[in-house]
Design an enzyme around this catalytic site. Structure first.
Site, mmCIF file in Angstrom:
data_model
loop_
_atom_site.group_PDB
_atom_site.id
_atom_site.type_symbol
_atom_site.label_atom_id
_atom_site.label_comp_id
_atom_site.label_asym_id
_atom_site.label_seq_id
_atom_site.Cartn_x
_atom_site.Cartn_y
_atom_site.Cartn_z
ATOM 1 N N ASP A 10 -6.722 4.889 1.686
ATOM 2 C CA ASP A 10 -7.188 4.361 0.391
ATOM 3 C C ASP A 10 -6.417 3.076 0.073
ATOM 4 O O ASP A 10 -5.371 2.795 0.681
ATOM 5 C CB ASP A 10 -6.957 5.392 -0.734
ATOM 6 N N SER A 11 -6.905 2.350 -0.929
ATOM 7 C CA SER A 11 -6.203 1.134 -1.363
ATOM 8 C C SER A 11 -4.892 1.481 -2.074
ATOM 9 O O SER A 11 -4.009 0.647 -2.170
ATOM 10 C CB SER A 11 -7.097 0.361 -2.324
ATOM 11 N N CYS A 73 -11.782 6.199 -0.010
ATOM 12 C CA CYS A 73 -11.942 5.096 -0.959
ATOM 13 C C CYS A 73 -13.432 4.798 -1.030
ATOM 14 O O CYS A 73 -14.053 4.472 -0.003
ATOM 15 C CB CYS A 73 -11.165 3.882 -0.436
ATOM 16 N N GLU A 152 -2.904 4.086 -11.503
ATOM 17 C CA GLU A 152 -1.765 3.647 -10.680
ATOM 18 C C GLU A 152 -0.482 3.596 -11.519
ATOM 19 O O GLU A 152 0.609 3.809 -11.016
ATOM 20 C CB GLU A 152 -2.042 2.266 -10.063
ATOM 21 N N CYS A 184 -14.906 6.926 -7.520
ATOM 22 C CA CYS A 184 -13.703 6.207 -7.111
ATOM 23 C C CYS A 184 -12.652 7.292 -6.978
ATOM 24 O O CYS A 184 -12.523 8.148 -7.868
ATOM 25 C CB CYS A 184 -13.298 5.197 -8.187
ATOM 26 N N HIS A 186 -9.646 7.397 -7.343
ATOM 27 C CA HIS A 186 -8.620 7.439 -8.388
ATOM 28 C C HIS A 186 -9.080 8.289 -9.598
ATOM 29 O O HIS A 186 -8.244 8.816 -10.323
ATOM 30 C CB HIS A 186 -8.320 6.036 -8.924
HETATM 31 N N1 DGL Z 1 -9.768 4.462 -4.886
HETATM 32 C C1 DGL Z 1 -10.665 3.459 -4.529
HETATM 33 C C2 DGL Z 1 -12.102 3.846 -4.632
HETATM 34 O O1 DGL Z 1 -12.390 4.994 -4.397
HETATM 35 C C3 DGL Z 1 -10.344 2.023 -4.751
HETATM 36 C C4 DGL Z 1 -9.982 1.563 -6.073
HETATM 37 C C5 DGL Z 1 -9.571 0.114 -6.025
HETATM 38 O O2 DGL Z 1 -8.719 -0.223 -5.206
HETATM 39 O O3 DGL Z 1 -10.137 -0.670 -6.780
HETATM 40 O O4 DGL Z 1 -12.954 3.053 -4.904
#
Ligand code: DGL
Length: 266
Positions: A10-11, A73, A152, A184, A186
């Site tokens: 993931d990012s 991600c 985050e 997402c 997150h």
């Molecule tokens: N967690 C990521 C997603 O599922 C990326 C969020 C990001 O880096 O903007 O899209």
């Protein structure tokens, strides 16, 4: 049997929502995580940048002798999955197809909301896949770009998070959706706050759950399950501040003394 690890990318810390499910469903599997915490968020970046960043990260993970990879991600799954599958010779699973399947299975009124980053929403990947599940599904998408920095920064249960959720989700709720995909990785960290705004009657779909079930099916079918009984060898690679990541790991999955390594991709 194959005792190599599963890669999870993931990012940032969003992929930990997938790690949490993996640890429940496949507790014997080793995990090698990569969070590109120096460059998060990806969701506001161009397709070109998202492809380049993710390719660099997977090149790193690919050298760690993994047997399969989850692109944990949605942004990368939406924009770069096909490119990554062509480039790397291993089983690579994204989160959007499993998430779309799950959403289509739970909706009753066939009105499905999708929340995600700008790049995910712009790509139309969820609309395409949710319609593929059932042409009668109507999809309403909303980009929520400020959710990622809130998560985050460990502010998921704050008043700011609650106000932001109301601001982003009001419109979707008024469209009478009965299901919202947390598109997402997150966002499931914000699930309690999202629930306070959407109430009991809207299903919240966490694509991580179905993604991990799909990974389990793949490993079983190909006789690749790890049969060692206990595994304490998970490694978390990140590209920025270790302390912040450590705190997030503890808060979100309650992993004590994790093996975290900061790396420089250059
Ligand atoms: N967690 C990521 C997603 O599922 C990326 C969020 C990001 O880096 O903007 O899209």
């Amino acid at each position: 049997m194959d005792n190599r690890a599963i890669g999870v990318f993931d990012s940032g810390i969003g992929g930990l929502t997938v790690v949490k499910e993996l640890m429940k469903v496949l507790p014997n599997e080793k995990i090698v995580y990569f969070g590109d915490t120096a460059r998060v968020p990806y969701g506001n970046r161009s397709e070109e940048a998202i492809k380049r960043f993710s390719e660099e990260c997977i090149e790193f993970l690919n050298k760690k002798d993994i047997k399969a990879l989850i692109i944990a991600c949605n942004t990368v799954s939406a924009v770069a999955l096909e490119m990554l599958k062509e480039k790397f010779d291993m089983y690579i699973l994204g989160v959007i197809v499993p998430g779309s399947r799950m959403a289509s299975a739970v909706t009753k009124n066939k009105k499905i909301g999708v929340i995600g980053t700008n790049a995910t929403v712009l790509s139309g990947a969820y609309e395409k896949n949710i319609k593929k599940e059932n042409l009668e599904n109507a999809v309403y998408s909303k980009a929520c770009p400020l959710f990622v920095p809130i998560v985050e920064d460990g502010l998921s249960d704050s008043k700011i998070a609650l106000d932001m959720t109301e601001f982003y989700l009001d419109e979707l709720i008024s469209q009478d959706v009965d299901t919202i995909v947390m598109g997402c990785t997150h966002y499931p960290i914000l699930e309690n706050t999202i629930k306070l705004i959407v109430g009991e009657n809207i299903n919240l779909v966490n694509p991580a759950k179905e993604t991990v079930v799909e990974m389990k099916r793949y490993l079983e079918k190909n006789n690749l399950l790890n049969e060692e009984l206990k595994n304490n060898n998970n490694i978390f690679y990140i590209t920025d501040d270790e302390n912040k990541f450590r705190k997030n790991l503890l808060d979100f999955i309650n992993i004590k003394n994790p093996n975290i390594k900061k790396v420089d991709l250059k």
